[in-house]
Motif scaffolding. Structure first.
Motif, short mmCIF file in Angstrom:
data_model
loop_
_atom_site.label_atom_id
_atom_site.label_comp_id
_atom_site.label_asym_id
_atom_site.label_seq_id
_atom_site.Cartn_x
_atom_site.Cartn_y
_atom_site.Cartn_z
N PRO A 155 0.82 -1.21 0.00
CA PRO A 155 0.00 0.00 0.00
C PRO A 155 0.85 1.26 0.00
O PRO A 155 2.00 1.25 0.44
CB PRO A 155 -0.81 -0.12 1.30
N VAL A 156 0.28 2.32 -0.48
CA VAL A 156 0.96 3.62 -0.49
C VAL A 156 0.69 4.30 0.85
O VAL A 156 -0.45 4.62 1.19
CB VAL A 156 0.46 4.50 -1.65
N LEU A 175 9.46 -0.59 -13.73
CA LEU A 175 8.08 -0.93 -14.10
C LEU A 175 7.18 -0.48 -12.96
O LEU A 175 7.38 -0.89 -11.81
CB LEU A 175 7.93 -2.43 -14.32
N LEU A 176 6.18 0.33 -13.26
CA LEU A 176 5.33 0.90 -12.23
C LEU A 176 3.87 0.59 -12.51
O LEU A 176 3.39 0.75 -13.64
CB LEU A 176 5.53 2.42 -12.17
N SER A 177 3.16 0.16 -11.46
CA SER A 177 1.71 -0.02 -11.54
C SER A 177 1.09 0.60 -10.29
O SER A 177 1.51 0.27 -9.17
CB SER A 177 1.33 -1.51 -11.59
N GLU A 178 0.13 1.48 -10.49
CA GLU A 178 -0.62 2.05 -9.37
C GLU A 178 -2.09 1.71 -9.57
O GLU A 178 -2.66 1.94 -10.64
CB GLU A 178 -0.39 3.56 -9.29
N PHE A 179 -2.69 1.16 -8.53
CA PHE A 179 -4.06 0.64 -8.64
C PHE A 179 -4.66 0.61 -7.24
O PHE A 179 -3.99 0.92 -6.25
CB PHE A 179 -4.06 -0.74 -9.28
N ALA A 180 -5.91 0.25 -7.15
CA ALA A 180 -6.58 0.13 -5.85
C ALA A 180 -7.37 -1.16 -5.84
O ALA A 180 -7.84 -1.64 -6.89
CB ALA A 180 -7.49 1.32 -5.59
N VAL A 233 -8.03 0.12 -0.80
CA VAL A 233 -6.65 0.48 -0.49
C VAL A 233 -5.89 0.78 -1.77
O VAL A 233 -5.90 -0.03 -2.72
CB VAL A 233 -5.95 -0.66 0.29
N ALA A 234 -5.22 1.94 -1.79
CA ALA A 234 -4.36 2.31 -2.93
C ALA A 234 -3.06 1.51 -2.83
O ALA A 234 -2.42 1.47 -1.78
CB ALA A 234 -4.06 3.79 -2.90
N MET A 235 -2.67 0.89 -3.94
CA MET A 235 -1.50 0.01 -3.97
C MET A 235 -0.53 0.46 -5.05
O MET A 235 -0.90 1.15 -6.01
CB MET A 235 -1.93 -1.44 -4.27
N ARG A 236 0.73 0.05 -4.88
CA ARG A 236 1.75 0.36 -5.87
C ARG A 236 2.67 -0.85 -6.03
O ARG A 236 3.09 -1.48 -5.05
CB ARG A 236 2.57 1.56 -5.44
N VAL A 296 0.01 -8.93 5.40
CA VAL A 296 -1.25 -8.19 5.59
C VAL A 296 -0.94 -6.79 6.09
O VAL A 296 -0.15 -6.59 7.02
CB VAL A 296 -2.16 -8.91 6.60
N TRP A 297 -1.55 -5.80 5.44
CA TRP A 297 -1.47 -4.40 5.87
C TRP A 297 -2.86 -3.91 6.27
O TRP A 297 -3.83 -4.13 5.54
CB TRP A 297 -0.97 -3.51 4.75
N THR A 298 -2.95 -3.25 7.40
CA THR A 298 -4.18 -2.60 7.82
C THR A 298 -3.93 -1.09 7.81
O THR A 298 -3.08 -0.58 8.57
CB THR A 298 -4.62 -3.06 9.21
N THR A 299 -4.62 -0.39 6.94
CA THR A 299 -4.44 1.05 6.77
C THR A 299 -5.71 1.79 7.17
O THR A 299 -6.75 1.18 7.45
CB THR A 299 -4.09 1.38 5.31
N GLU A 300 -5.65 3.10 7.16
CA GLU A 300 -6.85 3.88 7.46
C GLU A 300 -7.94 3.64 6.42
O GLU A 300 -9.14 3.74 6.72
CB GLU A 300 -6.50 5.37 7.50
N ALA A 301 -7.53 3.30 5.19
CA ALA A 301 -8.50 3.10 4.12
C ALA A 301 -9.06 1.68 4.08
O ALA A 301 -10.08 1.44 3.44
CB ALA A 301 -7.87 3.44 2.78
N GLY A 302 -8.39 0.74 4.74
CA GLY A 302 -8.85 -0.64 4.70
C GLY A 302 -7.72 -1.62 4.91
O GLY A 302 -6.61 -1.25 5.32
N THR A 303 -8.00 -2.87 4.61
CA THR A 303 -7.04 -3.96 4.82
C THR A 303 -6.80 -4.68 3.50
O THR A 303 -7.74 -4.93 2.73
CB THR A 303 -7.55 -4.96 5.87
#
Length: 592
Positions: free
Chosen positions: A43-44, A152-157, A102-105, A68-75
């Motif tokens: 996650p970003v 190589l870059l990918s940004e997605f949610a 969750v925004a991911m990179r 597993v990441w738990t962020t303010e936006a979700g898990t």
């Protein structure tokens, strides 16, 4: 079972070579900086960086890593695994939304030749490829792959229930792409493979989860096309932070693989043992006189040691080395360790006798000619050769197992000659390697130093467990080489220039030494101490149950190459020696 990838807590692949364990690495940040290559998915964070995962584990009895990441936006969770199907190495990374959005990179920075060269990326929609030192990798993704400089870059949610997969595949052919992957199917197949393989374990004692984890590590370190077992999937991780004791372990040591084969046989894994015997037969052939103590996973003999000056090393620990100069050493103990493993394999699986017999005969013939020579020993010293006590005892063990094997009618040999020679070696060790004043065997003939390796020598049956010399040695080693928490140094290093090993600097405690000590204590009836040290050994695992070569009990830090077959073998030896659940229950009932 082709290569290995080390995954950092922030979702970075910090080390990986293709197509084999001993190939040049293309993600090398663990030995330098991020500019030397990595592949991070996570996650970003609020500051734009990827934070460490909140928790990690392997899924049940598999080698599938869940972060597993738990962020303010979700898990969100990421599953990392290498499929066990197909003929070429693959790495699959599946991002799954658990809650929220969750925004991911994903940032893939390939740097071939151990972080030295930037390969040219070739785009084709959601499929990108790049030429490596050997062959080509192909990256497939469920999302758009773009370029940011040479990355190589990918940004997605991802939202709850959504999934995005990335698959890195290697191909020997520079022009023919691999088939399009099916990540979900590969995940099911990989899960089924590992759970089925783990179910074959015959362990009936306590701590089954710990047993299975170490067995899976040994299986994963096996190069499936040949049956070779590598010592570790990494190179040059330091034995002392900032120190120079940094070596490459991505090869098959006869000793290490013999230890692994013994415990795999102990826990019911016949096929792996048989494959190792097949590999051993192939690499040695009839040329026992030119036997090396280690080989490449394909049987390669040229493992020239080099220093990679452009890498700053893990935590500034220079030099970074590839290859291993110890390949040309004489290590007399290896003959005994391999013979003992072959003997044990035949005890578990009697029909292996025809495959084992010629190997034992050839190895023992070498011992007959070499046992009087000084050698570099089990610890591969870089100083002058010595008459190491452990090496001599393992020469005795080779003769002892050959005698027993012949007496049982499994092979023909000069039985009386071997008996006489076995007794001669025994007398030689007891006269020259034993200190009667201190009641202990020493590191080498004429020395006063001690060595944890003599504990392994005692486990060979050289003396009865109740012999005062055996008990005295166990106590002396524990007294002289133990440090905080009962962890054991292999021997004392020197503050004043090179020690017996010819090296400067210091190192951590060797976990395999702790394993030997634990089993020795159990054999002489000191079971309470053995239980304490068993807990200490398992405490040195990381959060997902993996052991490195060494442990620093002061800093509570893993040291050396990782994960280390030696250390997982030690854990399995200790757990195999512990009472079974039935025996434990009986002992508890018997207590007044």
């Amino acid at each position: 079972m082709r290569t290995g990838a080390l995954v950092d807590r922030d979702g970075s692949i910090a080390w990986m070579g293709l197509p084999r364990f001993d190939s040049k690495a293309h993600f090398t940040s663990i030995l330098g900086t991020e500019k030397h290559g990595l592949w991070r998915i996570g996650p970003v964070g609020p500051d734009g960086a990827t934070p460490a995962a909140d928790r990690r584990r392997y899924l049940d009895d598999t080698l599938i890593l869940e972060s597993v990441w738990t962020t303010e936006a979700g898990t969100v969770r990421v599953l990392d695994f290498m499929p066990t199907t197909g003929d070429a190495a693959q790495l699959v990374r599946i991002v799954q939304g658990v809650a929220g959005r969750v925004a991911m990179r994903s940032v893939l920075r390939a740097r071939t030749g151990y972080g030295r060269t930037t390969p040219q990326l070739v785009f084709g929609g959601r499929r990108v490829s790049a030429r490596l030192d050997e062959g080509r990798f192909w990256l497939d993704a469920d999302v758009h792959l773009g370029a940011r400089g040479d990355d190589l870059l990918s940004e997605f949610a991802v939202s709850e229930g959504e999934q995005v997969a990335f698959t890195l595949s290697w191909q020997p052919d520079q022009t023919t792409p691999p088939p399009l992957p099916a990540p979900a199917a590969l995940l099911r197949q990989t899960t089924d493979f590992w759970t089925t393989w783990a179910s074959h374990c015959t362990h009936t004692g306590a701590r089954r989860d710990e047993v299975i984890r170490s067995l899976i590590v040994l299986k994963a370190l096996t190069y499936e096309p040949t049956g070779a077992m590598v010592a570790a999937p990494s190179v040059s991780l330091p034995e002392e932070i900032g120190g120079t004791r940094n070596w490459s372990y991505v090869y098959c040591w006869l000793r290490d693989s013999a230890f692994a084969a013994e415990v795999l046989a102990e826990f019911g894994y016949r096929q792996e043992v048989q494959d190792w015997i097949g590999w051993l037969t192939t690499v040695i052939g009839d040329d026992f006189d030119n036997l090396q103590i280690m080989y490449g996973v394909g049987g390669e003999r040229d493992l020239a040691e080099e220093e990679l000056g452009w890498l700053p090393g893990h935590a500034g620990s220079r030099p970074v080395r590839i290859g291993n100069g110890a390949a040309g050493q004489l290590q007399l103990d290896v003959f005994g360790e391999v013979v003992c493993a072959l003997y044990k394999a035949q005890q578990h699986y009697p029909d292996l006798a025809p495959a084992v017999a010629p190997l034992i005969t050839g190895l023992v013939r070498c011992v007959e000619k070499l046992w009087r020579e000084p050698d570099e020993g089990i610890w591969e010293i870089r100083g002058p050769r010595r008459h190491f006590v452990h090496s001599k005892v393992m020469a005795w063990a080779a003769l002892d197992r050959a005698v027993r094997f012949t007496e049982a009618g499994h092979m023909d040999g000069p039985l009386e000659h071997w008996r006489v020679l076995r007794d001669e070696i025994h007398r030689d060790v007891c006269e020259k390697g034993y200190d009667p004043q201190r009641n202990t065997f020493t590191q080498y003939y004429g020395s006063t130093e001690l060595d944890a390796a003599v504990l392994h020598a005692l486990l060979s049956g050289f003396l009865p467990a109740d012999d005062k010399r055996a008990i005295g040695t166990i106590e002396a080693v524990q007294r002289d080489l133990s440090i905080k928490g009962g962890y054991l140094l292999r021997y004392r290093t020197s503050d004043d220039g090179p020690g017996v090993d010819g090296l400067t600097g210091h190192e951590g405690t060797f976990l395999i030494g702790l394993g030997w000590q634990t089993v020795c204590l159990r054999r002489i009836g000191r079971t309470d101490e053995a239980e304490i040290l068993t807990d200490a050994l398992l405490h040195a695992r990381n959060d997902v149950g993996l052991l490195s070569e060494e442990w620093d009990p002061h800093a509570e830090q893993q040291l050396g190459n990782f994960p280390q077959a030696f250390s997982h073998t030690a854990a399995l030896l200790v757990l195999a020696a512990a009472p079974t659940a039935v025996e434990q229950d009986s002992a508890e009932v018997a207590v007044p």
